[in-house]
Scaffold this motif. Structure first.
Motif, PDB file in Angstrom:
ATOM      1  N   UNK A 193       0.822  -1.218   0.000  1.00 21.95           N
ATOM      2  CA  UNK A 193       0.000   0.000   0.000  1.00 21.95           C
ATOM      3  C   UNK A 193       0.853   1.263   0.000  1.00 21.95           C
ATOM      4  N   UNK A 194       2.189   1.108   0.047  1.00 23.58           N
ATOM      5  CA  UNK A 194       3.084   2.268  -0.001  1.00 23.58           C
ATOM      6  C   UNK A 194       3.357   2.895   1.350  1.00 23.58           C
ATOM      7  N   UNK A 195       3.006   2.191   2.447  1.00 27.10           N
ATOM      8  CA  UNK A 195       3.195   2.739   3.794  1.00 27.10           C
ATOM      9  C   UNK A 195       4.632   2.530   4.264  1.00 27.10           C
ATOM     10  N   UNK A 196       5.019   3.304   5.297  1.00 31.41           N
ATOM     11  CA  UNK A 196       6.290   3.043   5.974  1.00 31.41           C
ATOM     12  C   UNK A 196       6.017   1.999   7.035  1.00 31.41           C
ATOM     13  N   UNK A 197       6.659   0.839   6.921  1.00 32.76           N
ATOM     14  CA  UNK A 197       6.243  -0.327   7.704  1.00 32.76           C
ATOM     15  C   UNK A 197       7.319  -0.760   8.695  1.00 32.76           C
ATOM     16  N   UNK A 198       6.873  -1.125   9.896  1.00 31.70           N
ATOM     17  CA  UNK A 198       7.744  -1.817  10.841  1.00 31.70           C
ATOM     18  C   UNK A 198       7.064  -3.154  11.140  1.00 31.70           C
ATOM     19  N   UNK A 199       7.784  -4.252  10.908  1.00 34.37           N
ATOM     20  CA  UNK A 199       7.248  -5.583  11.215  1.00 34.37           C
ATOM     21  C   UNK A 199       8.025  -6.133  12.397  1.00 34.37           C
ATOM     22  N   UNK A 200       7.317  -6.555  13.432  1.00 37.33           N
ATOM     23  CA  UNK A 200       7.966  -7.029  14.657  1.00 37.33           C
ATOM     24  C   UNK A 200       7.381  -8.369  15.094  1.00 37.33           C
ATOM     25  N   UNK A 201       8.248  -9.264  15.511  1.00 42.06           N
ATOM     26  CA  UNK A 201       7.771 -10.513  16.129  1.00 42.06           C
ATOM     27  C   UNK A 201       8.818 -10.969  17.126  1.00 42.06           C
ATOM     28  N   UNK A 202       8.342 -11.533  18.222  1.00 39.79           N
ATOM     29  CA  UNK A 202       9.230 -11.990  19.284  1.00 39.79           C
ATOM     30  C   UNK A 202      10.139 -13.135  18.812  1.00 39.79           C
TER      31      UNK A 202
ATOM     32  N   UNK B 190       9.268  -0.306  -1.919  1.00 35.38           N
ATOM     33  CA  UNK B 190       8.119   0.606  -2.019  1.00 35.38           C
ATOM     34  C   UNK B 190       8.562   2.061  -1.825  1.00 35.38           C
ATOM     35  N   UNK B 191       9.887   2.267  -1.816  1.00 36.57           N
ATOM     36  CA  UNK B 191      10.407   3.634  -1.742  1.00 36.57           C
ATOM     37  C   UNK B 191      10.405   4.206  -0.335  1.00 36.57           C
ATOM     38  N   UNK B 192      10.064   3.392   0.668  1.00 39.81           N
ATOM     39  CA  UNK B 192      10.038   3.847   2.059  1.00 39.81           C
ATOM     40  C   UNK B 192      11.133   3.129   2.847  1.00 39.81           C
ATOM     41  N   UNK B 193      11.442   3.687   4.031  1.00 38.47           N
ATOM     42  CA  UNK B 193      12.440   3.023   4.875  1.00 38.47           C
ATOM     43  C   UNK B 193      11.696   2.102   5.833  1.00 38.47           C
ATOM     44  N   UNK B 194      11.618   0.847   5.511  1.00 34.71           N
ATOM     45  CA  UNK B 194      10.878  -0.126   6.321  1.00 34.71           C
ATOM     46  C   UNK B 194      11.835  -0.856   7.264  1.00 34.71           C
ATOM     47  N   UNK B 195      11.274  -1.401   8.354  1.00 37.35           N
ATOM     48  CA  UNK B 195      12.132  -2.028   9.365  1.00 37.35           C
ATOM     49  C   UNK B 195      11.597  -3.382   9.793  1.00 37.35           C
ATOM     50  N   UNK B 196      12.516  -4.261  10.195  1.00 39.23           N
ATOM     51  CA  UNK B 196      12.144  -5.545  10.811  1.00 39.23           C
ATOM     52  C   UNK B 196      12.718  -5.566  12.216  1.00 39.23           C
ATOM     53  N   UNK B 197      11.911  -5.995  13.187  1.00 39.33           N
ATOM     54  CA  UNK B 197      12.373  -6.059  14.581  1.00 39.33           C
ATOM     55  C   UNK B 197      12.023  -7.417  15.185  1.00 39.33           C
ATOM     56  N   UNK B 198      12.834  -7.827  16.162  1.00 39.93           N
ATOM     57  CA  UNK B 198      12.556  -9.091  16.870  1.00 39.93           C
ATOM     58  C   UNK B 198      12.352  -8.831  18.348  1.00 39.93           C
ATOM     59  N   UNK B 199      11.464  -7.917  18.687  1.00 37.01           N
ATOM     60  CA  UNK B 199      11.280  -7.497  20.088  1.00 37.01           C
ATOM     61  C   UNK B 199       9.963  -8.018  20.650  1.00 37.01           C
TER      62      UNK B 199
END
Ligand SMILES: C[S@@+](CC[C@H](N)C(=O)[O-])C[C@H]1O[C@@H](n2cnc3c(N)ncnc32)[C@H](O)[C@@H]1O
Length: 355
Positions: A62-71, A208-217
Motif C-alpha cells: 500500500x506504499x506505507x512506511x512499515x515496521x514488522x515485529x515478532x518476538x 516501495x520507496x520507504x524506509x521499512x524495518x524488521x524487529x525481533x522485540x
C-alpha cells in the motif's frame, strides 16, 4: 518518488506473497483486511506480532512506511527478507554455495547428533547442519534472511502438521500412498524445496520507496510511534487451549542461532525445544492483562486487532477496553469461507478497528 505496488489494486491480490505454513497466518484474509484498511488515514504502520509478515507485506504494497515485529527470531528474519529488504535477491550461486561444504571449514554436526530420529532423517540433518552454518556466515543481512526464509519453509514443508511440537519422524516415514496428507512434500528432497522457496522469496522482493524495518522485540517494547498499529496476538481459545509459538517453532529459532543452540536447549523436554520464557498468551488471566497493556501502549495510534469470535479475552471485553480509552470501535466479521475446512466452525475471524 514513492512506488505503489500495482498488483494490489483493484482486487487486493496476495498472489506475490510466498506460500506459508504458519499457525494463524492471515495470508488468505489479506484481500478482506485490505478492503477494510484502504480507507483509513495512515502513512506509517506497525505489524506488532507479524508472524509470516503477510499483513506487513500488505502495508508495504500500500506504499506505507512499515515496521514488522515478532518476538521469534525466525519471524524477524522473514520480515528482514520481505519487508525491510529494499531489493536484494538471491542468485543461483548463492543457493549453490549455501549447500556446499567449503574447503578448510570444520563443520559442526549439532543437528545430526542432537535430533537423530526426531524430525528429519540423518541425511537430511547433515544437509541442515551445512546449510545453517554456511548461511550464518553470510555478511549481507538481506541475502542471509532470504536464504533463511527458504530454509524455514523447506523445514516446515517436510514436517507433519508443519510444526515441531512432537518427535514424530516415524509418522512421516511410514509406508502410505504418496497422496496421503502431505506425503509428497515430506518426501521431496531438501535441495528441491530450498530452490523452490528461494524462488518464491525472490519474486516477493520489491522496494516501495520507504524506509521499512524488521524487529525481533516483545511487542510492548517495540520502539517508535505509528499512525496505525496492527495486533494479531496468539489465539487463546475459550476452552483454554493456547498457541505455544515458541514450542511449535523452536527448531527454526535454533537454525537462526546455530552456535548457541546447544546452550539454549531444554534437555528435559521430549521434543528438545529451547528453554521457554514465560508466555502470557497461554493463560486466560495473563492474556487479559497483556492485551490491556498492548492497547494502552499504542493508544495514540489507530488500532486494528485481528481476532477470533471465541477467543480469550472475549470480543466484548476487547471492545470495552478500547471504548474505555475513548476510542470509537467498529467490528468487521469475515465470511466463514476461509475456514470452511476448520473443525471449529463456530469461530469467526474478526477485525476490530478503533480510532
Ligand atoms: C497469530 S500469529 C500472527 C500471524 C501473522 N499476522 C501472519 O499473518 O502470519 C501471532 C504471533 O505473535 C507472536 N508473538 C507472541 N507473543 C509476542 C510478543 N510478546 N511480542 C511480539 N510477538 C509475539 C508469535 O510469535 C506469532 O508469530
Amino acid at each position: 518518488m514513492r512506488q505503489i505496488e500495482p498488483s494490489l489494486f483493484p482486487e487486493f491480490s496476495s498472489n506475490r506473497f510466498p506460500t506459508t505454513r504458519y499457525q494463524g497466518s492471515k495470508r488468505k484474509l489479506v484481500p478482506w483486511i485490505a478492503s477494510i484498511l484502504r480507507d483509513l488515514p495512515f502513512d506509517s504502520a506497525l505489524d506488532a506480532m507479524s508472524g509470516t509478515a503477510a499483513v506487513a507485506y500488505l502495508f508495504k504494497q500500500m506504499g506505507k512506511q512499515v515496521c514488522a515485529n515478532d518476538r521469534l527470531a525466525a519471524n524477524a528474519e522473514i520480515a528482514l527478507a520481505l519487508i525491510e529488504n529494499p531489493g536484494e535477491t538471491l542468485t543461483a550461486q548463492d543457493l549453490e554455495q549455501a549447500q556446499q561444504r567449503r574447503p578448510g571449514i570444520q563443520y559442526a554436526r549439532f543437528i545430526e547428533e542432537t535430533f537423530s530420529g526426531i524430525y528429519f532423517t540423518d541425511e537430511e540433518n547433515r544437509w541442515l547442519d551445512v546449510v545453517a552454518q554456511n548461511v550464518s556466515r553470510l555478511r549481507n543481512p538481506y541475502r542471509r534472511a532470504l536464504l533463511r526464509f527458504a530454509l524455514f519453509q523447506s523445514c516446515l514443508a517436510k514436517r507433519p502438521y508443519n510444526l515441531f511440537h512432537r518427535r514424530n519422524l516415524e509418522l512421516r516415514l511410514r509406508e502410505v500412498p504418496r497422496g496421503f496428507g502431505n506425503k509428497a512434500a515430506w518426501d521431496r528432497p531438501f535441495p528441491d524445496h530450498f530452490r523452490h522457496f528461494a524462488f518464491e522469496a525472490n519474486a516477493a522482493v520489491f522496494d516501495n520507496g520507504r524506509k521499512n524495518r524488521a524487529l525481533g522485540a516483545d511487542a510492548l517494547a517495540a520502539p517508535g510511534r505509528f499512525d496505525l498499529v496492527y495486533l494479531d496476538p496468539p489465539y487463546l481459545r475459550r476452552d483454554g487451549a493456547g498457541s505455544d509459538y515458541p514450542g511449535f517453532y523452536h527448531f527454526l529459532e535454533g537454525l537462526c542461532a546455530y552456535a548457541d543452540w546447544n546452550k539454549r536447549l531444554d534437555r528435559q523436554s521430549r521434543h528438545l525445544r529451547l528453554r521457554p520464557d514465560p508466555d502470557p498468551w497461554l493463560s486466560a488471566e495473563a492474556a487479559k492483562t497483556i492485551f490491556r497493556q498492548l492497547l494502552e501502549r499504542f493508544r495514540e495510534s489507530i488500532l486494528v486487532v485481528s481476532y477470533r469470535s471465541d477467543g480469550i479475552p472475549s470480543e466484548d471485553e476487547i471492545a470495552a477496553m478500547l471504548k474505555g480509552m475513548g476510542k470509537r470501535v467498529q467490528v468487521f466479521r469475515a465470511s466463514p469461507r476461509p475456514y470452511a475446512l476448520s473443525r471449529n466452525r463456530a469461530s469467526r475471524e474478526l477485525l476490530l478497528v478503533a480510532r
